[in-house]
Design a protein around this motif. Structure first.
Motif, PDB file in Angstrom:
ATOM      1  N   THR A 126      -8.651   4.653   0.845  1.00 51.96           N
ATOM      2  CA  THR A 126      -7.412   4.460   0.090  1.00 51.96           C
ATOM      3  C   THR A 126      -7.477   3.152  -0.693  1.00 51.96           C
ATOM      4  OG1 THR A 126      -6.186   5.633   1.819  1.00 51.96           O
ATOM      5  CG2 THR A 126      -4.887   4.311   0.283  1.00 51.96           C
ATOM      6  N   PRO A 127      -7.349   3.206  -2.021  1.00 51.76           N
ATOM      7  CA  PRO A 127      -7.401   1.967  -2.807  1.00 51.76           C
ATOM      8  C   PRO A 127      -6.103   1.169  -2.677  1.00 51.76           C
ATOM      9  CG  PRO A 127      -6.959   3.831  -4.248  1.00 51.76           C
ATOM     10  CD  PRO A 127      -7.171   4.405  -2.872  1.00 51.76           C
ATOM     11  N   ALA A 128      -6.208  -0.128  -2.928  1.00 51.48           N
ATOM     12  CA  ALA A 128      -5.013  -0.978  -2.935  1.00 51.48           C
ATOM     13  C   ALA A 128      -4.187  -0.663  -4.185  1.00 51.48           C
ATOM     14  CB  ALA A 128      -5.425  -2.449  -2.933  1.00 51.48           C
ATOM     15  N   PRO A 129      -2.884  -0.855  -4.129  1.00 60.83           N
ATOM     16  CA  PRO A 129      -2.067  -1.246  -2.972  1.00 60.83           C
ATOM     17  C   PRO A 129      -1.798  -0.043  -2.064  1.00 60.83           C
ATOM     18  CG  PRO A 129      -0.676  -1.000  -4.909  1.00 60.83           C
ATOM     19  CD  PRO A 129      -2.081  -0.743  -5.365  1.00 60.83           C
ATOM     20  N   ARG A 130      -1.972  -0.242  -0.764  1.00 60.90           N
ATOM     21  CA  ARG A 130      -1.917   0.872   0.175  1.00 60.90           C
ATOM     22  C   ARG A 130      -0.542   0.997   0.841  1.00 60.90           C
ATOM     23  NH1 ARG A 130      -7.073  -0.411   3.993  1.00 60.90           N
ATOM     24  NH2 ARG A 130      -5.678  -2.143   4.516  1.00 60.90           N
ATOM     25  N   LEU A 131      -0.153   2.230   1.054  1.00 58.21           N
ATOM     26  CA  LEU A 131       1.000   2.554   1.893  1.00 58.21           C
ATOM     27  C   LEU A 131       0.456   3.083   3.210  1.00 58.21           C
ATOM     28  CD1 LEU A 131       3.128   4.441  -0.783  1.00 58.21           C
ATOM     29  CD2 LEU A 131       3.638   2.176   0.155  1.00 58.21           C
ATOM     30  N   LEU A 132       0.961   2.579   4.323  1.00 56.69           N
ATOM     31  CA  LEU A 132       0.521   3.016   5.646  1.00 56.69           C
ATOM     32  C   LEU A 132       1.738   3.453   6.441  1.00 56.69           C
ATOM     33  CD1 LEU A 132      -1.248  -0.343   6.663  1.00 56.69           C
ATOM     34  CD2 LEU A 132      -2.107   1.279   5.001  1.00 56.69           C
ATOM     35  N   LYS A 133       1.507   4.280   7.449  1.00 62.26           N
ATOM     36  CA  LYS A 133       2.609   4.761   8.289  1.00 62.26           C
ATOM     37  C   LYS A 133       2.247   4.595   9.758  1.00 62.26           C
ATOM     38  CE  LYS A 133       3.840   9.291  10.015  1.00 62.26           C
ATOM     39  NZ  LYS A 133       3.813  10.742   9.796  1.00 62.26           N
ATOM     40  N   THR A 134       3.254   4.297  10.578  1.00 61.45           N
ATOM     41  CA  THR A 134       3.031   4.251  12.024  1.00 61.45           C
ATOM     42  C   THR A 134       4.323   4.573  12.756  1.00 61.45           C
ATOM     43  OG1 THR A 134       2.080   2.954  13.834  1.00 61.45           O
ATOM     44  CG2 THR A 134       3.611   1.795  12.401  1.00 61.45           C
ATOM     45  N   HIS A 135       4.169   5.055  14.000  1.00 64.62           N
ATOM     46  CA  HIS A 135       5.297   5.172  14.924  1.00 64.62           C
ATOM     47  C   HIS A 135       5.108   4.206  16.102  1.00 64.62           C
ATOM     48  CE1 HIS A 135       6.777   8.660  12.856  1.00 64.62           C
ATOM     49  NE2 HIS A 135       5.846   9.477  13.276  1.00 64.62           N
ATOM     50  N   LEU A 136       4.059   3.401  16.058  1.00 62.74           N
ATOM     51  CA  LEU A 136       3.717   2.586  17.232  1.00 62.74           C
ATOM     52  C   LEU A 136       4.798   1.535  17.529  1.00 62.74           C
ATOM     53  CD1 LEU A 136      -0.083   1.932  16.535  1.00 62.74           C
ATOM     54  CD2 LEU A 136       0.876   3.407  18.337  1.00 62.74           C
ATOM     55  N   PRO A 137       5.093   1.325  18.807  1.00 60.97           N
ATOM     56  CA  PRO A 137       5.913   0.173  19.163  1.00 60.97           C
ATOM     57  C   PRO A 137       5.104  -1.105  18.953  1.00 60.97           C
ATOM     58  CG  PRO A 137       5.102   1.255  21.145  1.00 60.97           C
ATOM     59  CD  PRO A 137       4.645   2.086  19.985  1.00 60.97           C
ATOM     60  N   LEU A 138       5.775  -2.236  18.931  1.00 62.20           N
ATOM     61  CA  LEU A 138       5.098  -3.500  18.604  1.00 62.20           C
ATOM     62  C   LEU A 138       3.953  -3.825  19.553  1.00 62.20           C
ATOM     63  CD1 LEU A 138       8.004  -5.875  17.505  1.00 62.20           C
ATOM     64  CD2 LEU A 138       6.232  -4.838  16.085  1.00 62.20           C
ATOM     65  N   ALA A 139       4.071  -3.427  20.813  1.00 61.47           N
ATOM     66  CA  ALA A 139       3.019  -3.739  21.800  1.00 61.47           C
ATOM     67  C   ALA A 139       1.675  -3.123  21.424  1.00 61.47           C
ATOM     68  CB  ALA A 139       3.438  -3.249  23.187  1.00 61.47           C
ATOM     69  N   LEU A 140       1.695  -2.046  20.644  1.00 60.46           N
ATOM     70  CA  LEU A 140       0.463  -1.344  20.297  1.00 60.46           C
ATOM     71  C   LEU A 140       0.081  -1.506  18.832  1.00 60.46           C
ATOM     72  CD1 LEU A 140       0.990   1.998  22.273  1.00 60.46           C
ATOM     73  CD2 LEU A 140      -0.232  -0.050  23.002  1.00 60.46           C
ATOM     74  N   LEU A 141       0.892  -2.221  18.068  1.00 61.49           N
ATOM     75  CA  LEU A 141       0.620  -2.378  16.638  1.00 61.49           C
ATOM     76  C   LEU A 141      -0.588  -3.287  16.423  1.00 61.49           C
ATOM     77  CD1 LEU A 141       2.110  -1.544  13.925  1.00 61.49           C
ATOM     78  CD2 LEU A 141       2.910  -3.917  13.884  1.00 61.49           C
ATOM     79  N   PRO A 142      -1.539  -2.918  15.551  1.00 59.18           N
ATOM     80  CA  PRO A 142      -2.656  -3.823  15.270  1.00 59.18           C
ATOM     81  C   PRO A 142      -2.139  -5.189  14.806  1.00 59.18           C
ATOM     82  CG  PRO A 142      -3.114  -1.658  14.349  1.00 59.18           C
ATOM     83  CD  PRO A 142      -1.692  -1.625  14.836  1.00 59.18           C
ATOM     84  N   GLN A 143      -2.615  -6.257  15.450  1.00 58.99           N
ATOM     85  CA  GLN A 143      -2.132  -7.616  15.197  1.00 58.99           C
ATOM     86  C   GLN A 143      -2.322  -8.041  13.739  1.00 58.99           C
ATOM     87  OE1 GLN A 143      -0.411  -9.594  17.265  1.00 58.99           O
ATOM     88  NE2 GLN A 143      -0.278 -11.198  15.688  1.00 58.99           N
ATOM     89  N   THR A 144      -3.345  -7.476  13.099  1.00 60.21           N
ATOM     90  CA  THR A 144      -3.646  -7.839  11.717  1.00 60.21           C
ATOM     91  C   THR A 144      -2.450  -7.605  10.781  1.00 60.21           C
ATOM     92  OG1 THR A 144      -5.143  -7.385   9.851  1.00 60.21           O
ATOM     93  CG2 THR A 144      -4.724  -5.559  11.316  1.00 60.21           C
ATOM     94  N   LEU A 145      -1.621  -6.586  11.083  1.00 63.78           N
ATOM     95  CA  LEU A 145      -0.451  -6.300  10.242  1.00 63.78           C
ATOM     96  C   LEU A 145       0.577  -7.423  10.315  1.00 63.78           C
ATOM     97  CD1 LEU A 145      -0.284  -2.552  11.208  1.00 63.78           C
ATOM     98  CD2 LEU A 145      -0.434  -3.355   8.852  1.00 63.78           C
ATOM     99  N   LEU A 146       0.696  -8.013  11.495  1.00 62.29           N
ATOM    100  CA  LEU A 146       1.629  -9.137  11.663  1.00 62.29           C
ATOM    101  C   LEU A 146       1.026 -10.418  11.093  1.00 62.29           C
ATOM    102  CD1 LEU A 146       2.842  -8.296  15.283  1.00 62.29           C
ATOM    103  CD2 LEU A 146       4.000  -7.779  13.130  1.00 62.29           C
ATOM    104  N   ASP A 147      -0.268 -10.610  11.333  1.00 59.57           N
ATOM    105  CA  ASP A 147      -0.935 -11.822  10.830  1.00 59.57           C
ATOM    106  C   ASP A 147      -0.894 -11.894   9.311  1.00 59.57           C
ATOM    107  OD1 ASP A 147      -1.526 -12.470  13.438  1.00 59.57           O
ATOM    108  OD2 ASP A 147      -3.617 -11.790  13.348  1.00 59.57           O
ATOM    109  N   GLN A 148      -1.026 -10.744   8.654  1.00 62.84           N
ATOM    110  CA  GLN A 148      -1.042 -10.699   7.188  1.00 62.84           C
ATOM    111  C   GLN A 148       0.372 -10.648   6.595  1.00 62.84           C
ATOM    112  OE1 GLN A 148      -3.498 -11.073   5.135  1.00 62.84           O
ATOM    113  NE2 GLN A 148      -5.277 -10.887   6.461  1.00 62.84           N
ATOM    114  N   LYS A 149       1.391 -10.682   7.473  1.00 61.15           N
ATOM    115  CA  LYS A 149       2.785 -10.618   7.021  1.00 61.15           C
ATOM    116  C   LYS A 149       3.030  -9.421   6.105  1.00 61.15           C
ATOM    117  CE  LYS A 149       4.718 -14.234   9.012  1.00 61.15           C
ATOM    118  NZ  LYS A 149       5.850 -14.084   9.955  1.00 61.15           N
ATOM    119  N   VAL A 150       2.422  -8.303   6.484  1.00 56.39           N
ATOM    120  CA  VAL A 150       2.568  -7.075   5.698  1.00 56.39           C
ATOM    121  C   VAL A 150       4.040  -6.652   5.687  1.00 56.39           C
ATOM    122  CG1 VAL A 150       2.060  -4.587   5.786  1.00 56.39           C
ATOM    123  CG2 VAL A 150       0.213  -6.258   6.031  1.00 56.39           C
TER     124      VAL A 150
END
Length: 295
Positions: A99-123
Motif C-alpha cells: 500500500t503506497p503512502a498515505p496509507r489508511l489502516l484499520k484495527t479492532h485491537l484494544p490498546l494492550a495489543l496495538l503495535p507500539q509503533t502507531l503510538l510512537d509515530q503519533k499516527v
C-alpha cells in the motif's frame, strides 16, 4: 483452502488476557515488525461499530471523491486490516506492504495489543464508537455468519458472553473507554455511530478537518450519498461478498445487515434489557462517555 474441519469455528485464543479469533491471534507475531509512518491514519473501532462505513468515507476523501477510484479493489484491500488473517487470503500485514503512502489502516485491537509503533509515530486515529446494545446484536449475527468465530450459541448466552467480555476483542466497555482516554495524549478524532446516522455530512466535515483535507461541498454531498447504508450494502467493493462464502456465509446473515440505531429493541427481552442496564451502569461508572441507544 484448508479442509473445513480445520478452518471453521475454532475457539478464541487469549493474548495478554484478550480473547481473539484464532487466526487473528496468530497474526500478531508478524505484526511486531510493522513500522507505522507518520502520515498513516488509523481507523479504530470495536467490531460492528461502523468501521467499513468510515473506511469508505476516508478512502473517498483520499481519492478526492472519485467514485471510480474507490472501485479499484475491495475495502479490505484499500484499507488494510492490521490483524486480519484468514485461511486462503493475504494477511492485513501483507496487504499493507503493497500500500503506497498515505496509507489508511484499520484495527479492532484494544490498546494492550496495538503495535507500539502507531503510538510512537503519533499516527492520527479516527475512532468510531456505537452504543453497546446495537453492537451486541450486530456482533451476534456476525458471529453466526463469520465462521472464523466460535459458534455463538443462543442469543441469551451470547449476550452474557458479550457483557463479560468473553467475545472476540474482549470488553466493549474497556475498548470504548481506553480509546476515549487516549485523546488526552494522542491525536484521536472520537466519533459516534449515532451522530453519523443523524447527520453524516457534519461528521464527514469533522473527518476532513482532522486529516487536513478539504473538498467542495458538492463532493461532500456525493460522499454522503455514496456511503449511505443502502449504497454500501449493494456495493461489491464494500459489502464483503468478495470473500469466500465458506468463510463469510451471507445466506445466514448479511455482513451489512440493517445499519440502524435501535435495532436492539427487536432482540432484547425486557428482562435482558434490565440486566444489561444494571451491568452497564456498573461498568461505565465514573466515565463521561454518553451513548444514545435510539434516535
Amino acid at each position: 483452502m484448508e479442509p473445513v474441519q480445520d478452518t471453521y469455528r475454532p475457539p478464541l485464543e487469549y493474548v495478554k488476557g484478550v480473547p481473539l479469533i484464532k487466526y487473528f491471534a496468530e497474526a500478531l507475531g508478524p505484526l511486531e515488525s510493522f513500522q507505522a509512518w507518520p502520515d498513516d491514519v488509523l481507523i479504530s473501532t470495536y467490531p460492528k461499530s461502523g468501521t467499513t462505513w468510515v473506511s469508505e468515507i476516508l478512502d473517498l476523501i483520499y481519492q478526492g471523491g472519485d467514485l471510480q477510484k474507490c472501485q479499484r479493489a475491495p475495502i479490505y484491500v484499500r484499507v488494510p486490516f492490521l490483524e486480519f488473517k484468514m485461511p486462503g487470503c493475504p494477511t492485513g500485514f501483507e496487504l499493507l506492504e503493497d500500500t503506497p503512502a498515505p496509507r489508511l489502516l484499520k484495527t479492532h485491537l484494544p490498546l494492550a495489543l496495538l503495535p507500539q509503533t502507531l503510538l510512537d509515530q503519533k499516527v492520527k486515529v479516527v475512532y468510531v464508537a456505537r452504543n453497546a446494545k446495537d453492537v451486541a446484536v450486530s456482533f451476534y449475527h456476525f458471529y453466526r455468519m463469520a465462521k472464523v468465530h466460535p459458534d455463538p450459541g443462543t442469543w441469551d448466552s451470547f449476550l452474557e458472553d458479550f457483557m463479560a467480555g468473553e467475545v472476540s476483542y474482549g470488553s466493549w466497555y474497556q475498548h470504548v473507554q481506553e480509546w476515549w482516554e487516549l485523546r488526552h495524549t494522542h491525536p484521536v478524532l472520537y466519533l459516534f455511530y449515532e451522530d453519523m446516522k443523524e447527520n453524516p455530512k457534519r461528521e464527514i466535515q469533522k473527518i476532513l478537518e482532522f486529516v487536513g483535507r478539504s473538498l467542495p461541498e458538492e463532493t461532500v454531498e456525493d460522499i454522503v450519498q455514496h456511503t449511505s447504508f443502502q449504497e454500501m450494502k449493494n456495493n461489491a467493493m464494500t459489502n464483503y461478498r468478495t470473500l469466500p462464502s465458506d468463510l463469510l456465509d451471507h445466506s445466514i446473515s448479511a455482513f451489512m445487515r440493517k445499519g440502524i440505531t435501535g435495532d436492539w429493541k427487536s432482540t432484547f427481552t425486557v428482562a435482558q434489557n434490565e440486566r444489561f442496564e444494571a451491568y452497564y451502569a456498573e461498568k461505565m461508572a465514573g466515565c463521561n462517555l454518553h451513548f444514545r441507544s435510539e434516535l
